[in-house]
Each structure stands twice: as structure tokens, then as C-alpha cells.
Design a protein around this motif. Structure first.
Motif, mmCIF file in Angstrom:
data_model
loop_
_atom_site.group_PDB
_atom_site.id
_atom_site.type_symbol
_atom_site.label_atom_id
_atom_site.label_comp_id
_atom_site.label_asym_id
_atom_site.label_seq_id
_atom_site.Cartn_x
_atom_site.Cartn_y
_atom_site.Cartn_z
ATOM 1 N N GLU A 1 0.812 -1.216 0.000
ATOM 2 C CA GLU A 1 0.000 0.000 0.000
ATOM 3 C C GLU A 1 0.850 1.273 0.000
ATOM 4 O OE1 GLU A 1 -4.127 -1.199 2.115
ATOM 5 O OE2 GLU A 1 -2.358 -1.451 3.386
ATOM 6 N N TYR A 2 1.744 1.407 0.948
ATOM 7 C CA TYR A 2 2.566 2.619 0.981
ATOM 8 C C TYR A 2 3.473 2.716 -0.242
ATOM 9 C CZ TYR A 2 1.221 3.493 5.859
ATOM 10 O OH TYR A 2 0.522 3.760 7.009
ATOM 11 N N ASN A 3 4.156 1.621 -0.573
ATOM 12 C CA ASN A 3 5.043 1.663 -1.735
ATOM 13 C C ASN A 3 4.259 1.834 -3.035
ATOM 14 O OD1 ASN A 3 7.227 1.353 -0.089
ATOM 15 N ND2 ASN A 3 7.568 -0.809 -0.530
ATOM 16 N N ARG A 4 3.068 1.298 -3.107
ATOM 17 C CA ARG A 4 2.247 1.483 -4.308
ATOM 18 C C ARG A 4 1.900 2.964 -4.497
ATOM 19 N NH1 ARG A 4 -0.454 -1.970 -7.432
ATOM 20 N NH2 ARG A 4 0.112 -3.673 -6.036
ATOM 21 N N TYR A 5 1.645 3.651 -3.394
ATOM 22 C CA TYR A 5 1.375 5.088 -3.479
ATOM 23 C C TYR A 5 2.605 5.827 -4.005
ATOM 24 C CZ TYR A 5 0.375 9.843 -1.887
ATOM 25 O OH TYR A 5 0.192 11.206 -1.819
ATOM 26 N N THR A 6 3.783 5.393 -3.575
ATOM 27 C CA THR A 6 5.009 6.031 -4.057
ATOM 28 C C THR A 6 5.204 5.779 -5.543
ATOM 29 O OG1 THR A 6 5.997 5.730 -1.864
ATOM 30 C CG2 THR A 6 7.487 6.213 -3.685
ATOM 31 N N TRP A 7 4.894 4.582 -6.013
ATOM 32 C CA TRP A 7 5.031 4.278 -7.430
ATOM 33 C C TRP A 7 4.114 5.146 -8.285
ATOM 34 C CZ3 TRP A 7 4.287 -1.611 -6.246
ATOM 35 C CH2 TRP A 7 5.423 -2.082 -5.591
ATOM 36 N N VAL A 8 2.908 5.379 -7.796
ATOM 37 C CA VAL A 8 1.916 6.114 -8.588
ATOM 38 C C VAL A 8 2.171 7.617 -8.548
ATOM 39 C CG1 VAL A 8 -0.542 6.661 -8.795
ATOM 40 C CG2 VAL A 8 0.177 4.312 -8.288
ATOM 41 N N THR A 9 2.467 8.167 -7.374
ATOM 42 C CA THR A 9 2.560 9.627 -7.224
ATOM 43 C C THR A 9 3.987 10.151 -7.167
ATOM 44 O OG1 THR A 9 2.494 9.510 -4.801
ATOM 45 C CG2 THR A 9 0.381 9.591 -5.962
ATOM 46 N N GLY A 10 4.928 9.279 -6.874
ATOM 47 C CA GLY A 10 6.299 9.743 -6.718
ATOM 48 C C GLY A 10 6.563 10.418 -5.387
ATOM 49 N N ARG A 11 5.627 10.367 -4.469
ATOM 50 C CA ARG A 11 5.765 10.978 -3.150
ATOM 51 C C ARG A 11 5.965 9.912 -2.090
ATOM 52 N NH1 ARG A 11 0.771 15.346 -3.054
ATOM 53 N NH2 ARG A 11 1.684 16.910 -4.467
ATOM 54 N N GLU A 12 6.724 10.261 -1.076
ATOM 55 C CA GLU A 12 6.935 9.351 0.052
ATOM 56 C C GLU A 12 5.859 9.614 1.097
ATOM 57 O OE1 GLU A 12 8.894 6.904 0.487
ATOM 58 O OE2 GLU A 12 10.159 7.106 -1.294
ATOM 59 N N PRO A 13 4.965 8.652 1.362
ATOM 60 C CA PRO A 13 3.889 8.889 2.330
ATOM 61 C C PRO A 13 4.347 8.813 3.774
ATOM 62 C CG PRO A 13 3.741 6.665 1.477
ATOM 63 C CD PRO A 13 4.874 7.329 0.732
ATOM 64 N N LEU A 14 5.521 8.238 4.020
ATOM 65 C CA LEU A 14 6.013 8.063 5.385
ATOM 66 C C LEU A 14 7.277 8.892 5.586
ATOM 67 C CD1 LEU A 14 5.624 4.191 5.755
ATOM 68 C CD2 LEU A 14 4.056 5.961 6.555
ATOM 69 N N THR A 15 7.408 9.445 6.764
ATOM 70 C CA THR A 15 8.614 10.182 7.103
ATOM 71 C C THR A 15 9.687 9.229 7.613
ATOM 72 O OG1 THR A 15 7.871 10.573 9.378
ATOM 73 C CG2 THR A 15 7.230 12.197 7.716
ATOM 74 N N TYR A 16 10.906 9.719 7.599
ATOM 75 C CA TYR A 16 12.008 8.892 8.094
ATOM 76 C C TYR A 16 11.818 8.580 9.568
ATOM 77 C CZ TYR A 16 16.695 7.558 9.562
ATOM 78 O OH TYR A 16 17.763 6.890 10.110
ATOM 79 N N TYR A 17 11.344 9.548 10.317
ATOM 80 C CA TYR A 17 11.115 9.343 11.753
ATOM 81 C C TYR A 17 10.095 8.234 11.979
ATOM 82 C CZ TYR A 17 9.552 10.442 16.514
ATOM 83 O OH TYR A 17 9.210 10.374 17.833
ATOM 84 N N ASP A 18 9.039 8.215 11.192
ATOM 85 C CA ASP A 18 7.997 7.197 11.328
ATOM 86 C C ASP A 18 8.546 5.817 10.997
ATOM 87 O OD1 ASP A 18 5.521 6.113 11.771
ATOM 88 O OD2 ASP A 18 4.662 6.731 9.862
ATOM 89 N N MET A 19 9.278 5.705 9.893
ATOM 90 C CA MET A 19 9.835 4.405 9.517
ATOM 91 C C MET A 19 10.887 3.927 10.524
ATOM 92 S SD MET A 19 10.069 4.593 5.350
ATOM 93 C CE MET A 19 11.027 6.105 5.294
ATOM 94 N N ASN A 20 11.629 4.851 11.088
ATOM 95 C CA ASN A 20 12.617 4.476 12.095
ATOM 96 C C ASN A 20 11.939 3.927 13.345
ATOM 97 O OD1 ASN A 20 15.304 4.314 13.161
ATOM 98 N ND2 ASN A 20 14.877 6.146 14.356
ATOM 99 N N LEU A 21 10.795 4.519 13.719
ATOM 100 C CA LEU A 21 10.039 3.992 14.853
ATOM 101 C C LEU A 21 9.549 2.571 14.575
ATOM 102 C CD1 LEU A 21 7.879 7.066 15.967
ATOM 103 C CD2 LEU A 21 9.840 6.079 17.145
ATOM 104 N N SER A 22 9.121 2.299 13.349
ATOM 105 C CA SER A 22 8.680 0.946 12.995
ATOM 106 C C SER A 22 9.825 -0.048 13.121
ATOM 107 C CB SER A 22 8.117 0.928 11.569
ATOM 108 O OG SER A 22 6.986 1.766 11.462
ATOM 109 N N ALA A 23 11.007 0.348 12.687
ATOM 110 C CA ALA A 23 12.162 -0.536 12.812
ATOM 111 C C ALA A 23 12.467 -0.818 14.283
ATOM 112 C CB ALA A 23 13.368 0.091 12.124
#
Length: 496
Positions: free
Chosen positions: A95-117
């Protein structure tokens, strides 16, 4: 005689000094307001001067329970700044990566992805990983499987966490993610049974069992979410109920919020009410999902026949009053939600983490629940007619909620870290209105600055004007030596 001997330079210096002092007061007041949300002069007047004059603070609590709860409210406001895992977060790859493929925008911030890790590392690892080679090398296995260069590893790898990484990151569709999660479930159940038998043999085995429990709960929950996204809502509801019965103590995952959303999709409002009765705490609401779902159920009873004109003529009935109070309660908990539900502000993909009472939580709630509000006839109309009244009920200052503990001061900062500000304007609440003393000081500073400029440009004229003011209340023309003090001197005296 003294006033008659004053030169125009004195009036220039006097008005300039008065303007400077007013400007310094204004700068200090603005800085203090930006940092603490209140006027320094007002705070000193209310806290120190008013008690000396015998005044009573009108904002002081009238009941005895409030004094006991002040310390608790302070602790709660600090704890509310904690960033929580979004119970309804989307799939990274599908879902998130599909949005990036279609729009070219990153829906998640680095801070958010770092929290997931960090979450994956906290829940899916433990100190006893060296006891199981599969867990110790799960990163290598996951990346090897991702490369697709060695297909036999896909069948030989027994590490459930590797399958979780693949399902979350690499699966490009929900169906593919579900298939990988089913494989992870087989591996996870086996590890869970083995660690359950060994959990009493030492601290290491106990930590291992706790980790395997987290992995199993995560897998089953994501499988239920896959079923919900693929249209098998009843199956998803059953899986969530079974999971909550099997692991009743793992409330930190907030599985009941997934259950509420699925039950609303089935329009099973009786079961929704039963879940709310278990998890909704009137004195201390836990999330926007709980508050707004409770408001939706109460609005559903009256929204189809609600009319603002009729209500203003005859007054609100008991059911309508309950619905309005529920909406006020929800709006005060998270005031960002109504603008998204009423489509006054554009929705974006929800982040993987949310801040309760913040804009991030509002986006996560409205993204999944807007359709449920639209399905109830008249619910959005009732929300539109009543939600703004909440702000008129909250006393000043805005940080003091009418029903609940204060809004955390970190909401704006945390939301800016969680939400992509490149294409989303972060909502900020409470919007701090300028206190009277700041407005008064700004006006005073502007007036004295203008007076200083006029005195500098026309010193003789301003000197004559200052000396020509008569003394008020005199029955005869005053002598020359008793002229009233100039207005600039009065302003300087007030500033001092």
C-alpha cells in the motif's frame, strides 16, 4: 517653571524611551506566550496579585475530586506525548510503496519508519536469539529470500520474523502478503509451542516465550487485517475475537480498534456498543476511535430526523442532548477529526505511528471511518451543526480542557515528525489566541512609537502641544507654571 524650561530634545528622548520600553515588554510577552501559552502579566496578576486583593480564581475546581486529580492529569499529559503504533497501519509494500510508485511521493517520514524498525526490534528480538540459529540469522535469511536468488531458502527458512519482513516490505499485493503471513503463522505457532514448554526453565526461555507470543499475535492480527481488506469481513471479525480471547492481556496492540472498524463495516451496531461498553472509560478516554465511535452510535439514534431550526425552536430532546454531549466529548479529545470527516481538509495516507489527540491520530481515524459516518444518515449533518460549539465551552486558557486533562504541548512537534509536511499542512490545536495584555502592549508600543516619530519630526509643535494642555477640573485658567504633564511622561510613568 521646570516644564517651561524643557527643550524639544527632552520630549524626543522621553517618547523614544517610552516606545523602547513598550517594545521590550511586547517582545518579552510574546516570547513568554509562545513558550508557555499564556501572558506573563496575566499569570502574575491572577496567581499573585488577585489572591492578595481577596479575589477567587474562577477556574478553580468546584468539586473535591479535581484537586486529587491534578497530579494525575499532569502525569497523564506527559504520558500522552508517547507515540503509539497505529492499530490500522497499512502494509508497507502493498500500500505505501504502491502510493510512491503512482505519485512519486513518500507517504512516510524517516522518523515514522525508524520507529517501525525499533518496534520490530523490540517485539521480535530477545537476548536468547543465539539459542536458535534461525532467529540469530533472520536478517540474512530475509534479505536472501528478498533477492529471490536462492528459492530453496524460502521453504527451508523456519524463522517467522523473516516471513513478517517479507510480507510487510516485499509483498506488492494484499493477497501475496496474506500468503506470506500464513507461512509465518506455521513457523510462529511451532516456535510458540516449543517456547511455551520451556518458559519455566530460566529467564532466557521466558524472554523467548514472550517474544514468540508477540510474533504470533502480530501475525494473526495482520492476517485478520488482510481478510478485512480482501472483503472477508466476517472472517476478520472472528479472527480478531479469537485473538482477543486467546491473549486478553495484550491490550497494548489495541486489537479492539480493528474489531470496531470491522463491526461498523458489517453495520453490527449492537456488537459495537458491547465492545465500547468494555473499553470506553468515560472519565479517561483512550483514543479518538473510542470517542468518535461512541458519538456515532448516539448520533445514529437522532441524526435522521435532526433539524437545527426545529431544535432551536423546541430545544433539544434527551436523546439529542446525549448525542451532542458525545460529540463534544469526542471533539474535545481530538479536535482535528471533524475537519477530515466533514471533508474540509484533504486526507492523506495515515502514518504507521500516531500521537493521541494529535493530527496524526485524526488522519488515521478519518481514513478508515469516514465511510461509516457517511453511511449513517444525517450523522455528518449533526456533527457539522454541533462540533464548533465545543470550542466555546472550553474555558480560557485553551489548554485547560472542560472535561479532560490538558492537551500535551508536544503535539505539534510530534505531528510534524510523523506527517509529511511537504504535501500536508499539519493541524495545530489548541490555537493560542493572543491574550489581552499582548494586544494592549502592542497597541501601546505602536502609539508611543508614532508619538516618538512625530516628536522627532516636529519637536517644537509637540512641545507646545504638551505644554498647552489645561488642568482638568479647574474653575479658572491655570497659571503657566501648573500645566499638566505631557502625555508622553504619563506613558513613561505607566510603563515603569
Amino acid at each position: 517653571m521646570f516644564l517651561n524650561t524643557l527643550t524639544p530634545k527632552f520630549y524626543v528622548a522621553l517618547t523614544g524611551t517610552s516606545s523602547l520600553i513598550s517594545g521590550l515588554i511586547l517582545i518579552f510577552e510574546w516570547w513568554y506566550f509562545r513558550k508557555y501559552g499564556t501572558s506573563f502579566i496575566e499569570q502574575v496578576s491572577v496567581s499573585h496579585l488577585r489572591p492578595l486583593l481577596g479575589g477567587v480564581d474562577s477556574s478553580s475546581p468546584s468539586n473535591s475530586n479535581t484537586s486529587n486529580g491534578e497530579a494525575d492529569s499532569n502525569r497523564q499529559s506527559v504520558s500522552e506525548c508517547k507515540v503509539w503504533r497505529n492499530p490500522l497501519n497499512l502494509f508497507r509494500g502493498a500500500e505505501y510503496n504502491r502510493y510512491t510508485w503512482v505519485t512519486g511521493r513518500e507517504p512516510l517520514t524517516y522518523y515514522d519508519m525508524n520507529l517501525s524498525a525499533q518496534d520490530h526490534q523490540t517485539f521480535f528480538t530477545c537476548d536468547s536469539d543465539h539459542l536458535r540459529p534461525a532467529d540469530a540469522s533472520k536478517q540474512t535469511h530475509a534479505y536472501t529470500i528478498q533477492s529471490r536468488s536462492s528459492p530453496p531458502l524460502l521453504s527451508s527458512c523456519s524463522c517467522a520474523t523473516a516471513y513478517i519482513l517479507l510480507a510487510e516490505e516485499e509483498a506488492t499485493t494484499i493477497m501475496e502478503a496474506e500468503r506470506l503471513f500464513k507461512q509465518a503463522l506455521k513457523a510462529g505457532e511451532g516456535c510458540y509451542r516449543r517456547s511455551q514448554q520451556l518458559q519455566h526453565h530460566g529467564t532466557q526461555y521466558e524472554a523467548q516465550h514472550r517474544r514468540d507470543t508477540n510474533v504470533l499475535v502480530y501475525i494473526k492480527r495482520r492476517l485478520a487485517m488482510c481478510s478485512r481488506k480482501l472483503g472477508r469481513t466476517r472472517e476478520a471479525v472472528k479472527m480478531m475475537r479469537d485473538l482477543m480471547k486467546e491473549f486478553p492481556l495484550l491490550s497494548m496492540f489495541n486489537i479492539h480498534e480493528n474489531l470496531l472498524e470491522s463491526l461498523l463495516e458489517l453495520q453490527n451496531y449492537a456488537d459495537v456498543q458491547a465492545v465500547l461498553a468494555k473499553y470506553d472509560d468515560i472519565s479517561l478516554p483512550k483514543s479518538a476511535t473510542i470517542c468518535y465511535t461512541a458519538a456515532l452510535l448516539k448520533a445514529r439514534a437522532v441524526s435522521d430526523k435532526f433539524s437545527p431550526e426545529a431544535a432551536s425552536r423546541r430545544g433539544l430532546s434527551t436523546a439529542e442532548m446525549n448525542a451532542v454531549e458525545a460529540i463534544h466529548r469526542a471533539v474535545e479529545f481530538n479536535p482535528h477529526v471533524p475537519k477530515y470527516l466533514l471533508e474540509m481538509k484533504s486526507l492523506i495516507l495515515p502514518p504507521e505511528h500516531i500521537l493521541k489527540r494529535g493530527d496524526s491520530e485524526a488522519i488515521a481515524y478519518a481514513f478508515f471511518h469516514l465511510q461509516h459516518w457517511k453511511r449513517v444518515e444525517g450523522a455528518l449533518n449533526l456533527l457539522h451543526c454541533t462540533w464548533e460549539g465545543t470550542f466555546r465551552m472550553i474555558p480560557y486558557p485553551l489548554e485547560k480542557g472542560h472535561l479532560f486533562y490538558p492537551y500535551p504541548i508536544c503535539t505539534e512537534t510530534a505531528d510534524r515528525e510523523l506527517l509529511p509536511t511537504v504535501f500536508h499542512e499539519v493541524s495545530v490545536y489548541p490555537k493560542k489566541e493572543l491574550p489581552f495584555f499582548i494586544l494592549f502592549t502592542a497597541g501601546l508600543c505602536s502609539f508611543t512609537a508614532m508619538l516618538a516619530l512625530l516628536t522627532h519630526q516636529f519637536p517644537e509643535l509637540m512641545g507646545v502641544f504638551a505644554k498647552a494642555q489645561p488642568v482638568e477640573g479647574a474653575d479658572h485658567p491655570p497659571p503657566t507654571t501648573t500645566t499638566a504633564p505631557p502625555c508622553s511622561a504619563m506613558l513613561l510613568t505607566w510603563n515603569v
